[in-house]
Design an enzyme around this catalytic site. Sequence first.
Site, short mmCIF file in Angstrom:
data_model
loop_
_atom_site.label_atom_id
_atom_site.label_comp_id
_atom_site.label_asym_id
_atom_site.label_seq_id
_atom_site.Cartn_x
_atom_site.Cartn_y
_atom_site.Cartn_z
N SER A 47 10.45 -57.41 69.45
CA SER A 47 9.74 -57.40 70.74
C SER A 47 9.82 -56.05 71.48
O SER A 47 9.02 -55.80 72.37
CB SER A 47 10.23 -58.52 71.65
OG SER A 47 11.40 -58.15 72.31
N LYS A 89 14.55 -56.12 77.36
CA LYS A 89 13.19 -56.07 77.93
C LYS A 89 13.03 -54.82 78.81
O LYS A 89 14.01 -54.21 79.22
CB LYS A 89 12.93 -57.32 78.79
CG LYS A 89 12.92 -58.62 78.02
CD LYS A 89 11.66 -58.81 77.23
CE LYS A 89 11.76 -59.99 76.27
NZ LYS A 89 10.73 -60.04 75.30
#
Lengths: 166, 162
Positions: A47, A89
Amino acid sequence: MDISNRVKKFFLPSLNVKYLRRIMFLGLSCYLIFSYLLIPLRIEGHSMEPAYQNGSFSFCWRMKYLFSEIERFDVVTVRFTGRSVMLLKRIVALPGDTVEFREGMLYINEKQINEPYVHHRCAWNLAPRKVAPDHVYVVGDNRGTVMSRHRFGQIKIDRIVGGVIL
Amino acid sequence: MSKILLFPLLILLTAAAVFLFLPNDEKIIRKNLTSLAEYSSTSPEETTITTLKKSTLAAKLCSQPCLIHIESFDIGREFDKKELKDHILMMKKMLPDTHFTFHDTGVSFPENDRAEIMSTLRLKGKIDTTRFTDAYELSIHAEKIKSDWFFSSFTVVEFMEQ
């Protein structure tokens, strides 16, 4: 003392109390530093590619936000119930900002954002939404998957464990 | 060492051993959680009989009925043991090479026969040739029924809101 004796003593010191005390201090320091301050991370998943590759290593610096404010585009670790498993993230919006995706492009407060760290992007479309107070909006860098399969959104600031270095 | 010192030291060691090895409610719940993860995990070599056995054992760790709440999948209802077993079996067939583990587990007891558990469920596996890894925060409730602990509810904590 000749040089070979000095080398020998450096690598193979005698097991006296002083040496054992030093070893204990070193062990305790390593435990405290790598458990509470500089947490080693093994990155699993895609990700955050290409900035953070699957299988690579990094560190979470927990003191990062002790003396500085959270900034847009910082890469952070987000905790679940503890620090053993965390999400990696990027913060894209701060409290009060409006976030939107149009055909894969990120818009903050209705302004298109240039994201040089994004190499692959799908045509994500997300209606504008305001980031709540005490929250930040986090997204992964790899937008090459469909939106429903990517975990992103607003999180409470207290979920952030620290910044990522390396 | 003098006998005066030896006696309290022995008492201290016995107390520590009792504390470490005697089962208590928290240890039983943690053990059940580890078993649940083990029974839910599937290896490619697992036979159908083993899969069936493990699904039954996993369902046995849950109470009758057991509430499952996963907002993102629109699931929020009570399941009986048969349904649970069937769903675990289905999941194991869909994920034939997946390992489940629980991390950072915290157990609290609001009442003597009720426990609240917060844990992180981590999935690691392979679908066809693609490796995957995922994690979920779970809020679990457990009930003590006739001296045994059973999981009575599982809720996925959705802390990330799109």
